[in-house]
Design a protein around this motif. Structure first.
Motif, short mmCIF file in Angstrom:
data_model
loop_
_atom_site.label_atom_id
_atom_site.label_comp_id
_atom_site.label_asym_id
_atom_site.label_seq_id
_atom_site.Cartn_x
_atom_site.Cartn_y
_atom_site.Cartn_z
N UNK A 65 0.84 -1.22 0.00
CA UNK A 65 0.00 0.00 0.00
C UNK A 65 0.87 1.25 0.00
N UNK A 66 1.90 1.25 0.84
CA UNK A 66 2.77 2.43 0.98
C UNK A 66 3.49 2.74 -0.33
N UNK A 67 3.94 1.70 -1.04
CA UNK A 67 4.70 1.90 -2.27
C UNK A 67 3.84 1.86 -3.54
N UNK A 68 2.55 1.57 -3.39
CA UNK A 68 1.65 1.57 -4.56
C UNK A 68 1.95 0.45 -5.55
N UNK A 69 2.32 -0.73 -5.01
CA UNK A 69 2.62 -1.88 -5.87
C UNK A 69 1.74 -3.06 -5.47
N UNK A 70 1.73 -4.07 -6.33
CA UNK A 70 0.94 -5.27 -6.05
C UNK A 70 1.78 -6.53 -5.98
N UNK A 71 3.10 -6.37 -5.95
CA UNK A 71 3.99 -7.52 -5.92
C UNK A 71 5.26 -7.16 -5.15
N UNK A 72 5.71 -8.09 -4.31
CA UNK A 72 6.99 -7.94 -3.62
C UNK A 72 7.82 -9.20 -3.86
N UNK A 73 9.11 -9.03 -4.07
CA UNK A 73 10.01 -10.17 -4.10
C UNK A 73 10.26 -10.59 -2.66
N UNK A 74 10.21 -11.89 -2.40
CA UNK A 74 10.43 -12.40 -1.05
C UNK A 74 11.88 -12.88 -0.96
#
Length: 199
Positions: A65-74
């Motif tokens: 939400x903070x970065x306005x993205x829908x995907x994070x690398x784990x």
């Protein structure tokens, strides 16, 4: 060399309640026949957004939400990519299925519990991105039934895969100037295909 006298600029007090500008992501409009690289977020130019595999999913949700993205690398403790997590993972059936199988609450679930692990991730080679078109990317995402794709190249010295870029169906739709009222993959591609048919 001439002697130029520079005068100081007038200053003022910062007003109460002042905010700050945030970077806007401005996408160039594209066509399906444009080079595929036009829709790739290049991780040599934009920092990859990551989250630790042991982080709670609340933290992943807040970061997205903070970065306005829908995907994070784990990533693990060595910063090796061990999977990825999407907003669909966080808000879809996976958390409920995990609770039904293992008990606990939503707040007990960690990223590694619901992420797509590394061995289940398919990637596209950077060489292919450099020689194909946006339409090829759309066809690839549609065939895979995915809303994102990872692009890899090779580390020059170690010859290991390195994630070079991320491609998102929603970003492609924005760059094609298509309104998407929902994040459903099928709807996204229906909109893109409608544009194809009218072209």
């Amino acid at each position: 060399m001439t002697n130029i006298e520079y005068t100081p600029i007038a200053s003022a007090k910062l007003e109460n309640g002042a905010s700050f500008h945030r970077t806007e992501r401005i996408f160039d409009l594209i066509k399906l026949d444009d080079p595929a690289i036009a829709v790739m977020t290049d991780l040599k130019k934009v920092s990859a957004l990551t989250i630790a595999e042991k982080a709670p999913i609340d933290a992943a949700n807040a970061r997205m939400k903070h970065r306005g993205v829908r995907l994070l690398l784990v990533v693990n403790d060595d910063d090796t990519v061990v999977g990825l997590i999407t907003s669909t993972d966080l808000h879809g059936a996976k958390p409920i299925q995990h609770i039904q199988k293992h008990g606990g609450t939503y707040h007990d679930i960690t990223v590694q519990d619901i992420m797509t692990p590394q061995d289940k991730l398919e990637v596209i080679c950077m060489e292919d991105i450099n020689r194909t078109r946006v339409g090829n990317i759309v066809a690839t995402l549609k065939q895979a039934g995915r809303s994102h794709a990872l692009v890899v190249d090779r580390h020059e010295r170690e010859n290991k895969q390195v994630i070079r870029g991320i491609i998102s169906a929603s970003q492609i739709a924005r760059q094609l100037d298509i309104e998407i009222p929902t994040t459903e993959i099928a709807k996204t591609f229906a909109e893109i295909e409608a544009l194809l048919a009218s072209a």
